[in-house]
Write a protein that holds these residues in place. Structure first.
Motif, short mmCIF file in Angstrom:
data_model
loop_
_atom_site.label_atom_id
_atom_site.label_comp_id
_atom_site.label_asym_id
_atom_site.label_seq_id
_atom_site.Cartn_x
_atom_site.Cartn_y
_atom_site.Cartn_z
N SER A 38 0.88 -1.18 -0.05
CA SER A 38 0.12 0.06 0.10
C SER A 38 1.07 1.15 0.11
CB SER A 38 -0.99 -0.07 1.22
OG SER A 38 -1.79 1.07 1.03
N ASP A 39 0.40 2.48 0.46
CA ASP A 39 1.10 3.64 0.46
C ASP A 39 0.71 4.29 1.91
OD1 ASP A 39 -1.27 5.21 0.36
OD2 ASP A 39 -1.25 4.90 -1.85
N ARG A 40 1.52 5.38 2.09
CA ARG A 40 1.40 6.21 3.24
C ARG A 40 -0.15 6.88 3.59
NH1 ARG A 40 5.16 3.51 6.28
NH2 ARG A 40 6.88 3.26 5.16
N VAL A 41 -0.45 7.11 2.53
CA VAL A 41 -1.94 7.77 2.47
C VAL A 41 -2.82 6.65 3.07
CG1 VAL A 41 -3.56 8.82 1.28
CG2 VAL A 41 -1.68 9.49 0.82
N MET A 42 -2.54 5.73 2.29
CA MET A 42 -3.74 4.52 3.09
C MET A 42 -3.47 4.30 4.51
SD MET A 42 -5.94 3.84 0.69
CE MET A 42 -5.86 5.68 0.15
N GLU A 43 -2.18 4.35 4.75
CA GLU A 43 -1.74 4.11 6.17
C GLU A 43 -2.20 5.04 7.06
OE1 GLU A 43 2.51 3.18 8.79
OE2 GLU A 43 2.41 4.94 7.20
N LYS A 44 -2.05 6.51 6.57
CA LYS A 44 -2.71 7.70 7.55
C LYS A 44 -4.16 7.60 7.72
CE LYS A 44 -2.44 12.71 7.68
NZ LYS A 44 -1.83 13.84 6.84
N GLY A 46 -6.20 4.86 7.55
CA GLY A 46 -6.71 3.76 8.52
C GLY A 46 -6.88 2.36 7.60
N HIS A 47 -6.72 2.53 6.36
CA HIS A 47 -7.05 1.52 5.62
C HIS A 47 -6.30 0.17 5.98
CE1 HIS A 47 -10.35 3.78 4.02
NE2 HIS A 47 -9.74 4.18 3.11
N VAL A 48 -4.84 0.65 6.02
CA VAL A 48 -3.86 -0.45 6.08
C VAL A 48 -3.99 -1.08 7.37
CG1 VAL A 48 -1.54 -0.75 6.37
CG2 VAL A 48 -2.24 0.75 4.78
N ARG A 49 -4.19 -0.46 8.49
CA ARG A 49 -4.69 -1.02 9.76
C ARG A 49 -5.78 -2.11 9.74
NH1 ARG A 49 -2.15 -4.09 12.77
NH2 ARG A 49 -3.09 -4.40 14.92
N LYS A 50 -7.01 -1.45 8.93
CA LYS A 50 -7.98 -2.23 8.90
C LYS A 50 -7.64 -3.64 8.19
CE LYS A 50 -12.51 -3.51 8.91
NZ LYS A 50 -13.04 -3.90 10.22
N ILE A 175 -11.75 -7.18 -4.17
CA ILE A 175 -12.73 -7.03 -3.01
C ILE A 175 -13.01 -5.57 -3.35
CG2 ILE A 175 -13.11 -6.70 -0.58
CD1 ILE A 175 -11.12 -9.09 -0.26
N VAL A 176 -14.23 -4.98 -3.77
CA VAL A 176 -14.70 -3.81 -3.99
C VAL A 176 -15.58 -3.23 -2.97
CG1 VAL A 176 -15.46 -2.49 -5.99
CG2 VAL A 176 -14.30 -4.26 -6.41
N ASP A 177 -14.82 -2.50 -2.15
CA ASP A 177 -15.90 -1.99 -0.95
C ASP A 177 -16.04 -0.56 -1.22
OD1 ASP A 177 -16.95 -1.10 1.37
OD2 ASP A 177 -15.91 -2.78 2.57
N PRO A 178 -17.37 0.05 -1.47
CA PRO A 178 -17.43 1.21 -1.98
C PRO A 178 -17.23 2.19 -0.77
CG PRO A 178 -19.57 0.14 -1.78
CD PRO A 178 -18.63 -0.76 -1.71
N ILE A 179 -17.30 1.65 0.46
CA ILE A 179 -17.04 2.40 1.86
C ILE A 179 -15.53 3.18 1.87
CG2 ILE A 179 -16.81 2.29 4.46
CD1 ILE A 179 -19.07 0.32 4.44
N LEU A 180 -14.57 2.21 1.22
CA LEU A 180 -13.40 2.71 1.17
C LEU A 180 -12.99 3.92 0.39
CD1 LEU A 180 -11.80 -0.78 0.53
CD2 LEU A 180 -11.73 0.70 2.94
N THR A 181 -14.04 4.10 -0.65
CA THR A 181 -13.85 5.30 -1.23
C THR A 181 -14.29 6.51 -0.68
OG1 THR A 181 -16.19 5.10 -2.58
CG2 THR A 181 -14.28 3.82 -3.29
N LEU A 182 -14.83 6.50 0.46
CA LEU A 182 -15.49 7.75 1.20
C LEU A 182 -14.38 8.81 1.48
CD1 LEU A 182 -18.40 6.20 3.33
CD2 LEU A 182 -18.59 7.84 1.41
#
Length: 400
Positions: A38-44, A46-50, A175-182
């Motif tokens: 992933s990347d640092r934006v996704m880490e910040k 919280g998507h990475v931790r999830k 895995i396409v979860d639209p919640i991740l695009t919010l």
């Protein structure tokens, strides 16, 4: 003419709200140790931790590589690959935009087959071993990389975006979860949304289109043109976000099996040389390329007009094609898509490399799928049109 068509897609597709919950179960069924890319934006965000939590819940060990940038390069692949091999990972998960997913695809193939990712360009090196299982999780509604057999990696030595297509790059699971695009910023929603529209429209006009890709492309075009403005102006609108995520996936399925055309061929050199994000560079090219292509794509563009606005009157095909192009220009203007000049690309620097960009575009092979195949000089002319293109005006340039 072929008597049959070929259509490929991931083994499993999970899409809709909370689809991400399937990650741990899917990963545990594919391997014993995960490399999470992933990347640092996704880490910040919280998507990475999830993702890590869902993997941990299944008792799977993992390591994370989080240094992918907005445009994936062979250096990212090299670094992630080294970690994968050192840690003996046997399943890869990528969460983020197309850059993260394309990096994951490349690592999955090279980890099993060796060499340098560029070795596989144009089939120069054959993929003889099955790649590591790969799970792709998009966080934008745009690239469709989660369902395609294409990876695009920049060769940092030659400043060339390498488009590498092979069925082995297809993820096992999407895995396409639209919640991740919010969490997607408005400008990214615009760029990735137009990117998805490019995928759908290019697949529809491509010389390699087929009935099944046409169905996915038509549906994606309808969903995008009906929902992208809402997703952009009202980013909290979950319904619009969900429809855009579905549209991007459908557009990905369409172009992966029908191929892209001139828009993508021209946009990749822009990204490689001027570091313009992929979705933005596609959007910069789209209207002008449609105007150029209209001469040989009137039927397809007329059909697109009817998709955008069902029940149009009895205009002739020329008028319908013009309507479709005008609607796309209006959409780009509403989403504040920049041209190259307003993005900040220096005109002198642009002119110094415009011939190289035209060569690289043709070498990618994508322009050959366009209804109207351009010459090297015509691509140079199109680049110059795109440099200061005005999305707010109606033009008939280069239709002759």
């Amino acid at each position: 003419m072929k008597k049959f068509a070929e259509f490929r897609m991931p083994n499993a597709l999970y899409y809709g709200r909370d689809a991400l919950d399937k990650l741990g179960q899917e990963a545990s069924g594919l391997g014993t140790k995960v490399l999470l890319i992933s990347d640092r934006v996704m880490e910040k965000i919280g998507h990475v931790r999830k993702c890590e939590e869902l993997i941990e819940k299944q008792g799977l060990p993992f390591v994370s590589y989080l240094d992918v940038n907005t445009e994936p390069t062979d250096l990212h692949v090299k670094e992630a690959l080294a970690l994968c091999l050192e840690e003996k990972c046997d399943v890869i998960v990528a969460i983020g935009g197309g850059s993260c997913m394309d990096t994951g695809k490349a690592v999955a193939v090279v980890a099993a087959n060796g060499g340098y990712i560029g070795d596989y360009r144009g089939g120069a090196r054959k993929i003889s071993q099955k790649p590591l299982p790969f799970i792709a999780i998009p966080t934008t509604a745009g690239t469709g990389s989660e369902v395609t057999d294409v990876t695009v990696i920049t060769n940092t030595k030659d400043d060339i975006k390498m488009m590498i297509k092979d069925p082995n790059f297809l993820p096992c699971t999407a895995i396409v979860d639209p919640i991740l695009t919010l969490s997607t910023p408005k400008n990214v929603t615009a760029a990735t949304g137009i990117d998805a529209l490019c995928h759908a429209m290019e697949a529809f006009i491509s010389k390699k289109s087929q009935p099944l890709t046409d169905d996915f492309a038509r549906s994606a075009i309808a969903l995008i043109t009906a929902n992208l403005r809402t997703a952009y102006h009202h980013p909290e609108n979950m319904d619009a976000k969900e429809k855009m995520a579905l549209a991007a996936m459908k557009a990905g399925l369409a172009f992966s099996n029908a191929s892209v055309t001139l828009v993508h061929g021209m946009s990749r050199p822009i990204g490689a040389l001027f570091h313009v994000p992929h979705g933005v560079s596609n959007a910069m090219m789209l209207p002008a390329v449609l105007e150029f292509s209209k001469r040989d794509a009137v039927d397809q563009l007329a059909a697109i007009a009817q998709i955008i606005k069902p029940g149009l009157g009895k205009q002739d095909k020329e008028e319908l094609a013009d309507f479709a192009i005008e609607e796309i220009k209006k959409l780009c203007a509403d989403l504040q898509i920049p041209n190259l000049k307003s993005w900040g690309v220096d005109q002198k620097a642009f002119e110094q490399v415009v011939s190289k960009m035209a060569t690289d575009a043709l070498d990618s092979g994508s322009p050959g799928n366009n209804p109207r195949v351009p010459t090297h000089e015509e691509i140079i002319d199109l680049y110059r049109v795109c440099y200061d293109y005005d999305f707010s005006t109606i033009s008939s340039m280069m239709q002759s």
